[in-house]
Design an enzyme around this catalytic site. Structure first.
Site, PDB file in Angstrom:
ATOM      1  N   SER A   1       0.878  -1.167   0.000  1.00  0.00           N
ATOM      2  CA  SER A   1       0.000   0.000   0.000  1.00  0.00           C
ATOM      3  C   SER A   1       0.912   1.212   0.000  1.00  0.00           C
ATOM      4  O   SER A   1       1.820   1.315   0.840  1.00  0.00           O
ATOM      5  CB  SER A   1      -0.907  -0.005   1.222  1.00  0.00           C
ATOM      6  OG  SER A   1      -1.873   1.024   1.096  1.00  0.00           O
ATOM      7  N   GLU A   2       0.715   2.131  -0.951  1.00  0.00           N
ATOM      8  CA  GLU A   2       1.739   3.148  -1.206  1.00  0.00           C
ATOM      9  C   GLU A   2       1.865   4.186  -0.097  1.00  0.00           C
ATOM     10  O   GLU A   2       2.779   4.996  -0.118  1.00  0.00           O
ATOM     11  CB  GLU A   2       1.523   3.808  -2.574  1.00  0.00           C
ATOM     12  CG  GLU A   2       0.273   4.635  -2.721  1.00  0.00           C
ATOM     13  CD  GLU A   2      -0.887   3.836  -3.309  1.00  0.00           C
ATOM     14  OE1 GLU A   2      -0.901   2.597  -3.134  1.00  0.00           O
ATOM     15  OE2 GLU A   2      -1.779   4.453  -3.929  1.00  0.00           O
ATOM     16  N   ASN A   3       0.955   4.164   0.881  1.00  0.00           N
ATOM     17  CA  ASN A   3       1.162   5.053   2.030  1.00  0.00           C
ATOM     18  C   ASN A   3       2.190   4.487   3.007  1.00  0.00           C
ATOM     19  O   ASN A   3       2.527   5.157   3.980  1.00  0.00           O
ATOM     20  CB  ASN A   3      -0.158   5.361   2.739  1.00  0.00           C
ATOM     21  CG  ASN A   3      -0.868   4.129   3.239  1.00  0.00           C
ATOM     22  OD1 ASN A   3      -0.911   3.103   2.551  1.00  0.00           O
ATOM     23  ND2 ASN A   3      -1.425   4.194   4.431  1.00  0.00           N
TER      24      ASN A   3
END
Lengths: 231, 219, 231, 219
Positions: D45-47
């Site tokens: 998840s790119e966060n």
């Protein structure tokens, strides 16, 4: 997603003559001892090695120099090694000296998918020869290119079978940067554990960067300058 | 005339409370011993430490904990460890308040040469080029003249450069000198017992002497 | 080297009209709640805010928008905020949309003293307008500039009085990057401890980057999308 | 014709053992539910997560642990957490094996538009431009035609672009289609009960039909 291999010999499979390797460590601190020994045993030749230092005569990268497996060395400081000096002066060994911060950042750039970075280090010196100089906000910077390494070989303190790594103290140094930068990255660790045993908040190198991992053995962890005070 | 410890003591007076300081190998390292009591200073070692402490007690050496000179060291409370990219990142972004290093030559313009002597084995620049290119305040600790008796404070450096126009202040066995861009070396202090004349004779670059030159205060 | 201030009001001292602020957080996760409240109370105007998102109408950065203190917003996604939309459409608010990875890397560049970075994100899109495009190894990249912020305001889980910070889970996000990038950086933490209580190997943000730190209070830590499964 | 779950199931077949996968919001997120048993896949998840798990059990939600869609999630054993620069660093350096995302339009050249409709409120591109510019393997999950009945597989995108020449494969309610640079959309599979003719009619860009087109296998 188990990336475990049984030992250094298995880990270095696929490293062939003429390849470019990154090797973690600063001086003799945090170096992949087991893989270096396996490379000497394998006898792979004409290697280009990217590492901050070149070891000492009888330890670390110095072992690969003794066995004449290195064609080119890219480093920031190579001072502690007589065989290195001999090979360099005789022309057997190419040497490219790179400022330490530039070396670190060119590794990071590769891991971060950035083709080049700008740094003021080396502006106006012989390091700048042939490089693009660019002025930002009144200050000159050199454009330095990301490294391109076939394999990166790093040493961590703890790792899990999915390749997550935690380094200890200043044995971290270049290891997390090189871990991100190799096309294939090999990690040797002092303690190999199961997924879930390491706190995800404390992982220094996420497993996505690691292709092969094994628990090393017989770490010597030699001290280069033993400095102490009296109790 | 100052000895190495004298130079270190004098430079230690440049350190202020709350400073983050990077000390090079040699005389600069000695400065850590003369930081005034009660002053809180954090030492950076570019291999990845903030909050470096003294050498370990005998038997407590740890191969995983060394400084940029590869010496075994310790950590003080409040220290942190990081990789080499972050280390030079904080150097480049000028978070380090003061950098103290040695030199072979410094020019009137503040250029510095400290990494290479043509014809001799080149060991490499290590982190020196990064430090001199970025540090906001650089003090050089060195001898005023080399072993052949030649001045190391020159109109132009003769050795390969480490960095351009970066040195702010130089402390030698003879004097404290500031680099005034476009003008030359400005004499700030004489070492105890040293005359202005002696400093003049030992300085090949242009030396600016304005008014009375005080003698250094060293505790 | 004690960087402790007593509260948010003291921490934001020196932030004046027209300044550029970075604010950590992703959505409502890991945002500096106490400092945002203090900024609303202070009424500072014409701010340029760099933050991945713009909060929701009644929480996070949305509070600064409600009180019309923001002149320009630099963000990657601003979707959850009706007042934001109104101000943008009416021209009261300038908006600069930046790809999320570019936003993160421009913060990191500032913290690492790199004036610009190269990224392929946005090549061939309206994001590329007016920017230098450069080809490396057959691929096009945009040159994007490091941010320049007067203050960075971050939120961490634990911190010590010397400014060393540890973040928790995905509340890390942009916080460590912005912490490095501010000319002055303020950290609010849930737990403020003495030097020596945090493991130096686990520090995410070394104290050198932090100028002021305080233990926040009354954290709401609102959840934007509460998604669960049944036991 | 496939429903959303059908599309997700079909795309899940693209996932291979040992893959690191980034799933966009919407249909892509559903793919996680249909990864075959025994296959070990790590979700990014790119966060700032690798090893994202399912939604938490009721009462276990944690405001500090969300995915890129701001939904509360969990961590699986072997997960790791990191900042946004490292997250997009691993995306840019192509360490993520497969990226699945939604689109408004895709062109014959593999250009994608999925972030902005002129005249409507712009919410921002989030991480989409970074993902499409860097990912080595991008699969788009979308409807073949929009609500007005117009094809979303076009000779050229009419909406502002998110990225150029990046989409490799598209799965819609009607078909699986590959992008062949310089040639067009190559029909790979028909959805159950859908004819080649129906797909042709729903595709505005050039559709390449070679030989017999098999029907999709969906468990």
């Amino acid at each position: 997603m188990n990336k475990t291999v049984s030992n250094a010999e298995e880990a270095i499979r696929g490293i062939t003559d003429g390849m470019t390797l990154m090797l973690g460590g600063f001086g003799l601190c945090g170096i992949p001892e087991n893989c270096i020994t396996a490379l000497v045993k394998a006898g792979t030749k004409n290697l280009t090695c990217i590492s901050n230092n070149a070891g000492v005569d009888d330890f670390g990268l110095g072992l690969l120099l003794q066995s004449k497996q290195v064609r080119k060395m890219i480093a920031s400081y190579v001072g502690e090694n007589a065989e290195f000096e001999r090979q360099m002066l005789s022309g057997e060994l190419d040497v490219e000296l790179v400022p330490q911060g530039t070396l670190a950042t060119r590794c990071m750039a590769a891991g971060y998918g950035m083709p080049a970075i700008f740094t003021p280090a080396g502006v106006g010196t012989e390091v700048a020869i042939g490089k693009e100089v660019r002025n930002f906000n009144g200050k000159d910077y050199l454009m330095e290119m990301a490294f391109d390494a076939d394999f990166a070989i790093v040493k961590a303190w703890k790792g899990d079978t999915m390749g997550n790594l935690i380094y200890r103290d200043t044995a971290r140094n270049f290891n997390p940067l090189m871990a991100m930068a190799g096309k294939i990255t090999i990690a040797e660790v002092e303690h190999l554990v199961e997924p879930g045993e390491l706190d995800p908040n404390h992982i220094h190198t996420p497993g996505i960067y690691i292709h092969r991992i094994f628990q090393g053995s017989n770490y010597e962890k030699r001290i280069e300058q033993r400095t102490v005070r009296k109790k | 005339m100052l000895d190495k410890i004298g130079i270190a003591k004098r430079i230690a007076r440049e350190i202020q409370d709350g400073y983050y300081v990077n000390l090079g190998i040699g005389i600069p390292t000695l400065c850590a011993n003369y930081i005034p009591e009660g002053m809180h200073v954090v030492l950076q070692s570019e291999n990845g430490i903030l909050g470096m402490g003294p050498f370990p007690f005998e038997g407590d050496e740890d191969a995983d904990l060394i400084n940029a000179g590869k010496q075994t060291v310790t950590l003080l409370p409040g220290s942190s460890l990081f990789d080499s990219a972050m280390s030079f990142g904080m150097i480049r972004s000028q978070k380090v308040d003061l950098t103290i290093l040695g030199a072979m030559e410094v020019s009137e313009e503040g250029d510095i040469a400290n990494w290479k002597i043509p014809g001799k084995m080149v060991k490499g620049m290590g982190g020196a080029m990064d430090l001199v290119a970025s540090a906001k305040n650089i003090i050089v600790a060195m001898q005023h003249v080399n072993k052949a008796g030649e001045s190391k404070l020159l109109p132009k450096c003769s050795l390969p450069l480490t960095g351009l126009r970066c040195v702010k202040r130089i402390v030698t066995e003879l004097a404290t000198v500031d680099v005034i861009h476009g003008r030359g070396f400005k004499l700030i202090e004489r070492a105890p017992g040293i005359s202005v004349e002696q400093i003049k004779n030992a300085t090949a670059g242009r030396l600016i002497i304005e008014g009375e030159i005080p003698e250094m205060q060293i505790s």
